[in-house]
Design a protein around this motif. Structure first.
Motif, PDB file in Angstrom:
ATOM      1  N   ARG A  55      37.202  38.105  41.659  1.00 52.77           N
ATOM      2  CA  ARG A  55      36.370  36.916  41.830  1.00 52.77           C
ATOM      3  C   ARG A  55      37.095  35.866  42.668  1.00 52.77           C
ATOM      4  O   ARG A  55      36.483  35.199  43.489  1.00 52.77           O
ATOM      5  N   GLY A  56      38.384  35.709  42.456  1.00 51.29           N
ATOM      6  CA  GLY A  56      39.150  34.738  43.241  1.00 51.29           C
ATOM      7  C   GLY A  56      39.166  35.092  44.719  1.00 51.29           C
ATOM      8  O   GLY A  56      38.963  34.229  45.582  1.00 51.29           O
ATOM      9  N   ILE A  57      39.379  36.350  45.014  1.00 50.24           N
ATOM     10  CA  ILE A  57      39.404  36.802  46.408  1.00 50.24           C
ATOM     11  C   ILE A  57      38.004  36.695  47.020  1.00 50.24           C
ATOM     12  O   ILE A  57      37.855  36.299  48.177  1.00 50.24           O
ATOM     13  N   GLU A  58      36.971  37.008  46.244  1.00 51.75           N
ATOM     14  CA  GLU A  58      35.588  36.860  46.734  1.00 51.75           C
ATOM     15  C   GLU A  58      35.292  35.398  47.068  1.00 51.75           C
ATOM     16  O   GLU A  58      34.630  35.099  48.064  1.00 51.75           O
ATOM     17  N   TYR A  59      35.785  34.485  46.223  1.00 45.16           N
ATOM     18  CA  TYR A  59      35.576  33.063  46.473  1.00 45.16           C
ATOM     19  C   TYR A  59      36.233  32.637  47.783  1.00 45.16           C
ATOM     20  O   TYR A  59      35.635  31.930  48.590  1.00 45.16           O
ATOM     21  N   ILE A  60      37.466  33.051  47.981  1.00 49.21           N
ATOM     22  CA  ILE A  60      38.164  32.702  49.220  1.00 49.21           C
ATOM     23  C   ILE A  60      37.434  33.292  50.424  1.00 49.21           C
ATOM     24  O   ILE A  60      37.281  32.644  51.453  1.00 49.21           O
ATOM     25  N   ASP A  61      36.959  34.520  50.286  1.00 48.81           N
ATOM     26  CA  ASP A  61      36.232  35.158  51.381  1.00 48.81           C
ATOM     27  C   ASP A  61      34.942  34.399  51.676  1.00 48.81           C
ATOM     28  O   ASP A  61      34.591  34.186  52.841  1.00 48.81           O
ATOM     29  N   MET A  62      34.243  33.968  50.640  1.00 52.90           N
ATOM     30  CA  MET A  62      33.013  33.192  50.828  1.00 52.90           C
ATOM     31  C   MET A  62      33.326  31.871  51.539  1.00 52.90           C
ATOM     32  O   MET A  62      32.662  31.496  52.506  1.00 52.90           O
ATOM     33  N   GLU A  63      34.363  31.190  51.082  1.00 52.43           N
ATOM     34  CA  GLU A  63      34.780  29.929  51.707  1.00 52.43           C
ATOM     35  C   GLU A  63      35.154  30.157  53.165  1.00 52.43           C
ATOM     36  O   GLU A  63      34.820  29.368  54.035  1.00 52.43           O
ATOM     37  N   ARG A  64      35.817  31.243  53.416  1.00 49.33           N
ATOM     38  CA  ARG A  64      36.272  31.596  54.765  1.00 49.33           C
ATOM     39  C   ARG A  64      35.073  31.820  55.697  1.00 49.33           C
ATOM     40  O   ARG A  64      35.083  31.422  56.845  1.00 49.33           O
ATOM     41  N   LYS A  65      34.028  32.449  55.174  1.00 49.90           N
ATOM     42  CA  LYS A  65      32.832  32.716  55.991  1.00 49.90           C
ATOM     43  C   LYS A  65      31.996  31.459  56.193  1.00 49.90           C
ATOM     44  O   LYS A  65      31.370  31.293  57.232  1.00 49.90           O
ATOM     45  N   LEU A  66      31.985  30.569  55.204  1.00 42.90           N
ATOM     46  CA  LEU A  66      31.220  29.333  55.319  1.00 42.90           C
ATOM     47  C   LEU A  66      31.886  28.299  56.225  1.00 42.90           C
ATOM     48  O   LEU A  66      31.227  27.449  56.806  1.00 42.90           O
ATOM     49  N   ASN A  67      33.216  28.373  56.304  1.00 41.72           N
ATOM     50  CA  ASN A  67      33.979  27.399  57.100  1.00 41.72           C
ATOM     51  C   ASN A  67      34.826  28.079  58.160  1.00 41.72           C
ATOM     52  O   ASN A  67      36.046  27.972  58.137  1.00 41.72           O
ATOM     53  N   PRO A  68      34.199  28.769  59.109  1.00 41.90           N
ATOM     54  CA  PRO A  68      35.005  29.428  60.141  1.00 41.90           C
ATOM     55  C   PRO A  68      35.691  28.378  61.014  1.00 41.90           C
ATOM     56  O   PRO A  68      35.228  27.242  61.109  1.00 41.90           O
ATOM     57  N   SER A  69      36.773  28.781  61.629  1.00 38.43           N
ATOM     58  CA  SER A  69      37.527  27.824  62.467  1.00 38.43           C
ATOM     59  C   SER A  69      36.757  27.436  63.707  1.00 38.43           C
ATOM     60  O   SER A  69      35.812  28.016  64.110  1.00 38.43           O
ATOM     61  N   ASN A 120      39.133  45.048  47.024  1.00 36.82           N
ATOM     62  CA  ASN A 120      37.801  45.638  46.842  1.00 36.82           C
ATOM     63  C   ASN A 120      37.863  47.101  46.417  1.00 36.82           C
ATOM     64  O   ASN A 120      36.908  47.620  45.857  1.00 36.82           O
ATOM     65  N   GLN A 121      38.983  47.756  46.655  1.00 36.82           N
ATOM     66  CA  GLN A 121      39.148  49.156  46.264  1.00 36.82           C
ATOM     67  C   GLN A 121      39.639  49.311  44.825  1.00 36.82           C
ATOM     68  O   GLN A 121      39.646  50.419  44.290  1.00 36.82           O
ATOM     69  N   LEU A 122      40.033  48.198  44.199  1.00 37.09           N
ATOM     70  CA  LEU A 122      40.480  48.252  42.810  1.00 37.09           C
ATOM     71  C   LEU A 122      39.280  48.533  41.911  1.00 37.09           C
ATOM     72  O   LEU A 122      38.156  48.146  42.224  1.00 37.09           O
ATOM     73  N   PRO A 123      39.511  49.188  40.785  1.00 37.51           N
ATOM     74  CA  PRO A 123      38.390  49.494  39.885  1.00 37.51           C
ATOM     75  C   PRO A 123      37.768  48.235  39.289  1.00 37.51           C
ATOM     76  O   PRO A 123      38.418  47.200  39.170  1.00 37.51           O
ATOM     77  N   GLU A 124      36.504  48.335  38.926  1.00 40.49           N
ATOM     78  CA  GLU A 124      35.775  47.217  38.307  1.00 40.49           C
ATOM     79  C   GLU A 124      36.093  47.166  36.812  1.00 40.49           C
ATOM     80  O   GLU A 124      35.261  47.480  35.979  1.00 40.49           O
ATOM     81  N   THR A 125      37.307  46.777  36.500  1.00 39.87           N
ATOM     82  CA  THR A 125      37.713  46.672  35.101  1.00 39.87           C
ATOM     83  C   THR A 125      38.034  45.211  34.782  1.00 39.87           C
ATOM     84  O   THR A 125      38.201  44.386  35.690  1.00 39.87           O
ATOM     85  N   GLU A 126      38.124  44.917  33.518  1.00 39.10           N
ATOM     86  CA  GLU A 126      38.443  43.554  33.069  1.00 39.10           C
ATOM     87  C   GLU A 126      39.780  43.083  33.653  1.00 39.10           C
ATOM     88  O   GLU A 126      39.945  41.915  33.983  1.00 39.10           O
ATOM     89  N   GLU A 127      40.713  44.001  33.786  1.00 37.50           N
ATOM     90  CA  GLU A 127      42.055  43.699  34.306  1.00 37.50           C
ATOM     91  C   GLU A 127      42.006  43.048  35.691  1.00 37.50           C
ATOM     92  O   GLU A 127      42.813  42.178  36.007  1.00 37.50           O
ATOM     93  N   PHE A 128      41.043  43.453  36.516  1.00 36.17           N
ATOM     94  CA  PHE A 128      40.977  42.974  37.900  1.00 36.17           C
ATOM     95  C   PHE A 128      39.846  41.990  38.161  1.00 36.17           C
ATOM     96  O   PHE A 128      39.683  41.517  39.276  1.00 36.17           O
ATOM     97  N   LYS A 129      39.081  41.687  37.139  1.00 33.83           N
ATOM     98  CA  LYS A 129      37.902  40.835  37.303  1.00 33.83           C
ATOM     99  C   LYS A 129      38.255  39.468  37.892  1.00 33.83           C
ATOM    100  O   LYS A 129      37.640  39.016  38.857  1.00 33.83           O
ATOM    101  N   PHE A 130      39.243  38.802  37.333  1.00 41.00           N
ATOM    102  CA  PHE A 130      39.633  37.470  37.800  1.00 41.00           C
ATOM    103  C   PHE A 130      40.142  37.526  39.240  1.00 41.00           C
ATOM    104  O   PHE A 130      39.771  36.696  40.075  1.00 41.00           O
ATOM    105  N   LEU A 131      40.983  38.494  39.529  1.00 46.38           N
ATOM    106  CA  LEU A 131      41.527  38.654  40.889  1.00 46.38           C
ATOM    107  C   LEU A 131      40.398  38.881  41.888  1.00 46.38           C
ATOM    108  O   LEU A 131      40.345  38.236  42.933  1.00 46.38           O
TER     109      LEU A 131
END
Length: 136
Positions: free
Chosen positions: A122-136, A109-120
């Motif tokens: 979004r992928g981490i955001e997806y995992i975080d969303m999944e993690r919050k929706l499916n807590p243990s 989240n501290q990485l700049p909002e550049t094209e270079e990091f966009k995919f990374l």
């Protein structure tokens, strides 16, 4: 190299070679010349090996971000396997995986909002969303 690391390296190669569906716990010790008992002394089951691969990859990604070696970032295990194995882990393993993921999330989240990091990002955001929706 520790026995645990030898087993993890063998598991990593077996998954790359044969895929996750064909990955078998019994193939791991055979691939690195160790006994099944030795494997089970280090890992209780297949999910624990997969969780260890996720944690290892996340730790390497954290180090890569800290050292600004962005081309070394990988998501082979942490992005693909984490959602599959997380709910099958013991609580202590879930906590370990969640803790290290939270550290990675903070750095990403501290990485700049550049094209270079966009995919990374979004992928981490997806995992975080999944993690919050499916807590243990």
């Amino acid at each position: 190299m520790t026995t645990e690391q030898r087993l993890l390296n063998a598991a990593k190669e077996l998954i790359k070679e044969h895929g996750l569906i064909n990955f078998s716990m019994s193939d791991v010790p055979r691939a690195c010349g160790l006994s099944r008992a030795c494997c089970y002394q280090n890992f209780r089951d297949k999910n624990e090996i997969l969780a260890a691969l996720c944690i290892e990859e996340i730790q390497l990604n954290i180090q890569s971000i800290k050292e600004q070696r962005y081309r070394d970032l990988a998501g082979t295990f942490s992005v693909v396997l984490r959602p599959l194995v997380f709910n099958h882990l013991k609580v202590k393993d879930q906590l370990a995986l969640d803790h290290i993921f939270a550290e990675l999330l903070l750095l990403v989240n501290q990485l700049p909002e550049t094209e270079e990091f966009k995919f990374l990002k979004r992928g981490i955001e997806y995992i975080d969303m999944e993690r919050k929706l499916n807590p243990s």
